[in-house]
Structures are given as C-alpha cells and as structure tokens.
Design an enzyme around this catalytic site. Structure first.
Site, PDB file in Angstrom:
ATOM      1  N   ASP A  95      -4.682  -6.196  -5.781  1.00  0.00           N
ATOM      2  CA  ASP A  95      -3.532  -7.084  -5.578  1.00  0.00           C
ATOM      3  C   ASP A  95      -4.030  -8.457  -5.172  1.00  0.00           C
ATOM      4  OD1 ASP A  95      -0.957  -8.264  -4.501  1.00  0.00           O
ATOM      5  OD2 ASP A  95      -0.275  -6.227  -4.919  1.00  0.00           O
ATOM      6  N   LYS A 111       6.364  -0.880 -13.708  1.00  0.00           N
ATOM      7  CA  LYS A 111       7.656  -1.501 -13.455  1.00  0.00           C
ATOM      8  C   LYS A 111       8.017  -2.430 -14.609  1.00  0.00           C
ATOM      9  CE  LYS A 111       8.601  -3.233  -9.375  1.00  0.00           C
ATOM     10  NZ  LYS A 111       8.530  -4.168  -8.224  1.00  0.00           N
ATOM     11  N   TRP A 145       2.414   2.952  -2.370  1.00  0.00           N
ATOM     12  CA  TRP A 145       2.130   3.899  -3.451  1.00  0.00           C
ATOM     13  C   TRP A 145       0.785   4.587  -3.236  1.00  0.00           C
ATOM     14  CZ3 TRP A 145       3.977   2.656  -9.074  1.00  0.00           C
ATOM     15  CH2 TRP A 145       5.377   2.519  -9.069  1.00  0.00           C
ATOM     16  N   ASP A 148       3.066  -1.418 -10.017  1.00  0.00           N
ATOM     17  CA  ASP A 148       4.302  -1.935  -9.432  1.00  0.00           C
ATOM     18  C   ASP A 148       4.280  -3.463  -9.473  1.00  0.00           C
ATOM     19  OD1 ASP A 148       6.796  -1.281  -8.422  1.00  0.00           O
ATOM     20  OD2 ASP A 148       6.168  -1.432  -6.335  1.00  0.00           O
ATOM     21  N   ASP A 191      -6.826 -11.226  -8.439  1.00  0.00           N
ATOM     22  CA  ASP A 191      -5.817 -11.260  -9.491  1.00  0.00           C
ATOM     23  C   ASP A 191      -6.194 -10.273 -10.590  1.00  0.00           C
ATOM     24  OD1 ASP A 191      -3.935 -11.880 -11.415  1.00  0.00           O
ATOM     25  OD2 ASP A 191      -4.332 -14.038 -11.401  1.00  0.00           O
ATOM     26  N   GLY A 249       0.770  -1.236   0.000  1.00  0.00           N
ATOM     27  CA  GLY A 249       0.000   0.000   0.000  1.00  0.00           C
ATOM     28  C   GLY A 249       0.799   1.282   0.000  1.00  0.00           C
TER      29      GLY A 249
END
Length: 232
Positions: A99, A179, A82, A139, A115, A80
């Site tokens: 997440d 990312k 971000w 991320d 997911d 958490g």
C-alpha cells in the site's frame, strides 16, 4: 481478543456527535456514521483494524476463498483488516501486502509501503512471497474526484493492473478478488476474467455500506499459464 461471527450487529441506539467549531458539516456526518455503524463497533470488539475485515469474511463465507490457501497477496492492504482475517483463518499461509499508506506490522505478514503501480512493485511482491499465490485480493480504489466516468476509469485501471499481476503469480485453481464500482467490471475485463478463470461473479457483501458504489468481482478456478508462462 474476542471473536464474533458477525451476528448481533444491530445497534443499541444512536450516539450523538458533539459539535466543534472548526469541524465541517461533512466531517460531522462522517463521524456520526462511524458512531452508528454496527460494523465499526464489531471491528473494535473483535480487534480488527477496520470494518472492511467483515467484507472479506462475508466474501469468504459465500465463496470459500481462504480454505487451504498457502500464499496470499493483499493489494491495497492498509490499514490491514483483510490481512488480519487471512492470518486468523490461515495462520500457516505466506502473506504479502502492499500500500502507498503506512501499515502497522502484522505478525506473520510482509508489508511493503510503496505504490503498486510502480514498475518495481510486482517483482518485489513476488520476491517477498517466495512462491506462487493461491489468492490475490485487492481492495484498491483510486481517489475519487466526483466525476463518475473518470473515477470509474481510474479504479478499473487498478483492477486491470491487479489482474495482470494475479495472472503471473496464481497457482492453477487460484482466485482473484477485486473491488470495482457500481456496474461491476467492464466488458473487456470480464472477457479476460472468463478466459482465465472457471467462475466469475460480482458480489456486494453486507458489510459494504448500502449507499456505497463498491462491488467486488470474484474470479475462481484459475486455469493456469501456457508453456511459455503467459496466461491464456
């Protein structure tokens, strides 16, 4: 809660990890690195859930990502950090995160434990957001197996899925941050980013560990969708 700007993170000396009979050498090295990491210490002092918060703070400082945003989607939100940064800097923004791992509640944010690759996830994120997004941040990274090519392909698959979602929800002028691994986004992905955004850059924020293979692709200035609602 104290707030720092990221200055003064030079450590004041190393702490030694006490050995334990059942602790592996790799676990001991990880613990030692955590104890010695100035960003870990800063996160504890600033109330962030992870050192990753500083990656977004540094990316924002360089690319001005959070100014004036009203809707944000955080892909791979756990634990958490971000979303904490987004809520701190944009307290009036709608924020939705997703997440596989559980994430403790964050005031003002809607968090989905599922997911992102589930077929129903994009629609659920859109419903929770309740409107378009100005920023999609990711991320996410696939669990590595130690085979560089396979690890890269799996992570890039997540990046591509995140981009497909971003193209559906972003407002014109919006931004996408994800990312990637060393070497950055592959040619096909960069082509798609350049086709849909005014600016595409790669960056490695200082908070990324020097030995880490992670980089971030930052795409700004979404050009919008055509009349049928699809991205260019």
């Amino acid at each position: 809660m104290s707030r720092t700007t990221g200055r003064g993170r030079g450590g004041t000396g190393k702490q030694r990890v006490k050995t334990a009979r059942r602790r592996s050498a790799a676990s001991t090295r990880w613990l030692q690195r955590q104890l010695d990491d100035p960003y870990v210490k800063a996160a504890k002092a600033d109330g962030y859930r992870s050192r990753a918060a500083y990656k977004l703070l540094e990316l924002d400082e360089r690319f001005d990502l959070l100014k004036g945003v009203k809707g944000v989607v955080d892909l791979g939100v756990a634990p958490g950090g971000w979303t904490q940064v987004v809520r701190q800097k944009c307290p009036n923004a709608r924020v939705v995160g997703i997440d596989l791992l559980p994430t403790d509640p964050i005031e003002g944010a809607t968090l989905l434990e599922m997911d992102f690759m589930d077929d129903s996830a994009p629609a659920m994120l859109k419903d929770a957001l309740g409107g378009p997004a100005d920023l999609v941040i990711s991320d996410m990274a696939a669990n590595t197996i130690g085979h560089k090519q396979t690890d890269h392909l799996r992570t890039m698959g997540l990046v591509e899925a995140g981009l497909d979602f971003a193209l559906e929800v972003l407002e014109p002028g919006g931004a996408f941050v994800a990312k990637v691994l060393a070497g950055g986004a592959d040619k096909a992905l960069v082509t798609q980013l350049n086709r849909n955004f005014d600016s595409v850059k790669h960056a490695k924020p200082p908070a990324s560990r020097k030995g880490s293979s992670e980089w971030y692709v930052v795409a700004k200035g979404f050009r919008g969708r055509d009349r049928e609602g699809d991205a260019d």
